[in-house]
Motif scaffolding. Sequence first.
Motif, short mmCIF file in Angstrom:
data_model
loop_
_atom_site.label_atom_id
_atom_site.label_comp_id
_atom_site.label_asym_id
_atom_site.label_seq_id
_atom_site.Cartn_x
_atom_site.Cartn_y
_atom_site.Cartn_z
N ASP A 76 13.31 73.93 40.39
CA ASP A 76 13.34 74.12 38.95
C ASP A 76 13.54 75.58 38.58
OD1 ASP A 76 13.45 72.60 36.72
OD2 ASP A 76 11.33 72.17 36.57
N GLY A 77 14.24 76.32 39.43
CA GLY A 77 14.49 77.71 39.10
C GLY A 77 15.26 78.43 40.19
N ILE A 78 15.68 79.64 39.87
CA ILE A 78 16.41 80.50 40.80
C ILE A 78 15.59 81.76 41.01
CG2 ILE A 78 18.53 81.78 41.22
CD1 ILE A 78 18.96 78.84 41.20
N VAL A 79 15.30 82.08 42.26
CA VAL A 79 14.51 83.26 42.59
C VAL A 79 15.37 84.20 43.42
CG1 VAL A 79 12.45 84.13 43.76
CG2 VAL A 79 12.37 81.94 42.54
N ASN A 80 15.37 85.47 43.04
CA ASN A 80 16.16 86.47 43.74
C ASN A 80 15.28 87.68 44.06
OD1 ASN A 80 18.98 87.30 44.56
ND2 ASN A 80 18.45 89.03 43.26
N VAL A 81 15.15 88.00 45.34
CA VAL A 81 14.34 89.13 45.77
C VAL A 81 15.22 90.38 45.81
CG1 VAL A 81 12.91 90.09 47.61
CG2 VAL A 81 12.83 87.64 47.11
N GLY A 82 14.71 91.47 45.23
CA GLY A 82 15.48 92.72 45.22
C GLY A 82 16.25 92.90 43.92
N ASN A 83 17.03 93.96 43.88
CA ASN A 83 17.75 94.29 42.64
C ASN A 83 19.20 93.82 42.64
OD1 ASN A 83 18.84 96.00 44.50
ND2 ASN A 83 18.16 97.90 43.53
N ALA A 84 19.59 93.03 43.65
CA ALA A 84 20.95 92.50 43.67
C ALA A 84 21.11 91.41 42.62
CB ALA A 84 21.28 91.94 45.06
N LYS A 85 22.32 91.28 42.10
CA LYS A 85 22.60 90.27 41.08
C LYS A 85 22.58 88.89 41.72
CE LYS A 85 26.04 89.03 37.58
NZ LYS A 85 27.37 89.36 37.00
N PRO A 86 21.90 87.91 41.12
CA PRO A 86 21.86 86.55 41.69
C PRO A 86 23.25 85.93 41.79
CG PRO A 86 20.22 86.82 39.96
CD PRO A 86 21.10 88.03 39.90
N PRO A 133 11.54 106.28 38.89
CA PRO A 133 11.93 104.96 38.39
C PRO A 133 11.16 103.83 39.07
CG PRO A 133 13.56 105.76 39.95
CD PRO A 133 12.56 106.87 39.78
N LEU A 134 10.99 102.75 38.34
CA LEU A 134 10.40 101.53 38.90
C LEU A 134 11.55 100.57 39.20
CD1 LEU A 134 7.95 102.82 37.32
CD2 LEU A 134 7.07 100.49 37.10
N PRO A 135 11.85 100.33 40.47
CA PRO A 135 12.99 99.47 40.80
C PRO A 135 12.68 97.99 40.58
CG PRO A 135 11.88 100.17 42.80
CD PRO A 135 11.20 100.88 41.66
N LEU A 136 13.72 97.21 40.33
CA LEU A 136 13.59 95.76 40.20
C LEU A 136 13.28 95.17 41.57
CD1 LEU A 136 13.88 93.20 38.41
CD2 LEU A 136 16.30 93.16 39.06
N ALA A 137 12.18 94.42 41.67
CA ALA A 137 11.75 93.85 42.96
C ALA A 137 11.97 92.35 43.04
CB ALA A 137 10.27 94.16 43.19
N LEU A 138 11.97 91.66 41.91
CA LEU A 138 12.07 90.20 41.92
C LEU A 138 12.56 89.73 40.56
CD1 LEU A 138 11.26 87.69 43.75
CD2 LEU A 138 9.14 87.62 42.42
N SER A 139 13.42 88.70 40.58
CA SER A 139 13.88 88.09 39.32
C SER A 139 13.80 86.58 39.45
CB SER A 139 15.31 88.52 39.00
OG SER A 139 16.19 88.19 40.06
N VAL A 140 13.42 85.92 38.36
CA VAL A 140 13.21 84.47 38.37
C VAL A 140 13.82 83.87 37.12
CG1 VAL A 140 11.53 82.60 38.47
CG2 VAL A 140 11.03 84.78 39.61
N LEU A 141 14.72 82.90 37.30
CA LEU A 141 15.17 82.07 36.19
C LEU A 141 14.32 80.81 36.22
CD1 LEU A 141 17.02 81.10 33.92
CD2 LEU A 141 18.63 80.32 35.65
N ASN A 142 13.41 80.68 35.27
CA ASN A 142 12.48 79.55 35.22
C ASN A 142 13.06 78.49 34.29
OD1 ASN A 142 10.22 77.80 34.76
ND2 ASN A 142 8.87 79.46 35.42
#
Length: 572
Positions: A76-86, A133-142
């Motif tokens: 039920d979602g997309i999880v991407n670790v790091g700052n790369a584009k999903p 800077p605070l880098p992007l570590a995780l992104s979640v499309l819920n």
Amino acid sequence: MPSLPFRVDTAVFLAPNRTRRILLGVCLITFFVIYFRTLSFKTEPEVIQHSNVIKNFPKCLSKYRAEIEQVVHDLDGIVNVGNAKPERFTMVGNGFVVVVPFSGSHSILLDNGISLDLNHNINLKYFIGNDVPLPLALSVLNLRKGQVDLFYVGPNCLTVRETIFASHEHTSIVAHSIVFQNPTPAKKIVTIKNGVDTHLEQIANIKISAEQSGVVHSDLVNTHNGDSYVAAVATQLSHKSIEVNSNGEARASLLVSLHASQLTDVGERSEKIKSVSSDVEESLKEVNMGELLEEHVATWSEIRSSGLRLQPLQDHLMAKPLNINMTVYYLLSMYRPLPESKLSSHIGCFKGSPTSHSPVLWTSAKSIDSLYAFLSTWRNELHSGGCSLFIHANRVIFHQALLRSFAGILQNENGLELALNPHSMEGYVSIYGIDYEGVMLNISIVINTPTHAGYVSVSKDRENEVTIFGCNQICSSEIVSLPSNGGQVTFNINPTNPSTPILYLAKSTQQLVLVRQLLEEHHGLDLHSLEEHPISALFIIVVSIVIVIFHALLFHMIYKEFCAGDRSLRRA
């Protein structure tokens, strides 16, 4: 004596050597093993093992790990670790405005089926002080919550959670809710930089309060078909810098408002720029971030009180579960309900073939324009399936139409029937929250192969005292009532010829008795009338491979014994 060489060659040809015997034995064993495997009855469908463990999960975000891995487990979602584009396209929208969080691009959805891209990119960046800077570590499309969560991690596990969503009540608003957490014993100051990249001209500054201010951008925007629109975007950032106490948290927000108006006369440009600029400015003054967040959570909780629970299936005819869930999310995010639209009847929806085995309807999108076209395709599909009233109602009812179409759930004068064909399905499907005249039903289906037999379980919500009756396909079983305590009633599924719905539900036994009579009189159905062991595609493939190998070996033996033998005799 002249016939001697021929008799010797024939004997050699008819007596294969050890290698040939081994190869032939392997082929025969493989053939029979797979043949009988395809005929074996499986008591449960085979499910692909799906791991919900996220590799390289940031240690500083361990408090969110269980929540996020549950999203992965439920597909039920997309999880991407790091700052790369999903790899998959992600967006949030409400049918009026859409934002792609990872690029920051904003679009307005117009009434004519065209998206107006404002070329207006907004990306928030966070710094400790002004330089770290605070880098992007995780992104979640819920998909269940209708939002994107971005997690930034700095030194000593200073974290930022930025939640991006589109308001359904204030249809021009996209909100960014920001939560800072500082686990260190020292106070931290975080700077928020709002990077706005746009071709729109800065028109005015907004003074919301002593602490909050904003900026309005506006200009002329052209669409792909040549129409001209005057568009405006206003942004309001609550803090440019914020103090986060030791072992504490702090909150900030960014609100974005978008408006557009078609320009039919060049002479109207100046006045329309003032009008849309005033609209976006006023819309920001009328909203509160806390109220927006509560409304967002409540709206998606109501929408997703119904839905699908899918597992990775050994079913090549059905679209992948993640694609199905993402399609539902895309459609709900792009859908724009008509004002004050009401649904007068559920009768006749959905009377088409179940869409669960139409993979073209459950596909991933790559742009806002493709999503708009996708929504149009689905409207036509639901309209042809008798759900024309559903596609003009609110999102909850539109979601009901999607669920009915998936499994072929049809409501008619005799009740509700589940017309999913067991011949074209394998695996587990659970549909919960189906609205049958105010009663919420939950249906679970398990179908095996190659016998296409299985079972279907149904229950109703505990809070409703209305009695619901059910029977199996052709209503050959006893008509039973669903327990009022939420317990399940299970019916066996067996293939019929011709194919019939696998479940009937109604509010009275008379309706089901009538269904039974109609089936007996007009169809003369014969249970288990199909072949007990239908030939599977795997069996056909194996037979083809064995035939090819056999002919290859035969050609090899003929060539070796005759052609190669002639050359050796000539050399002698």
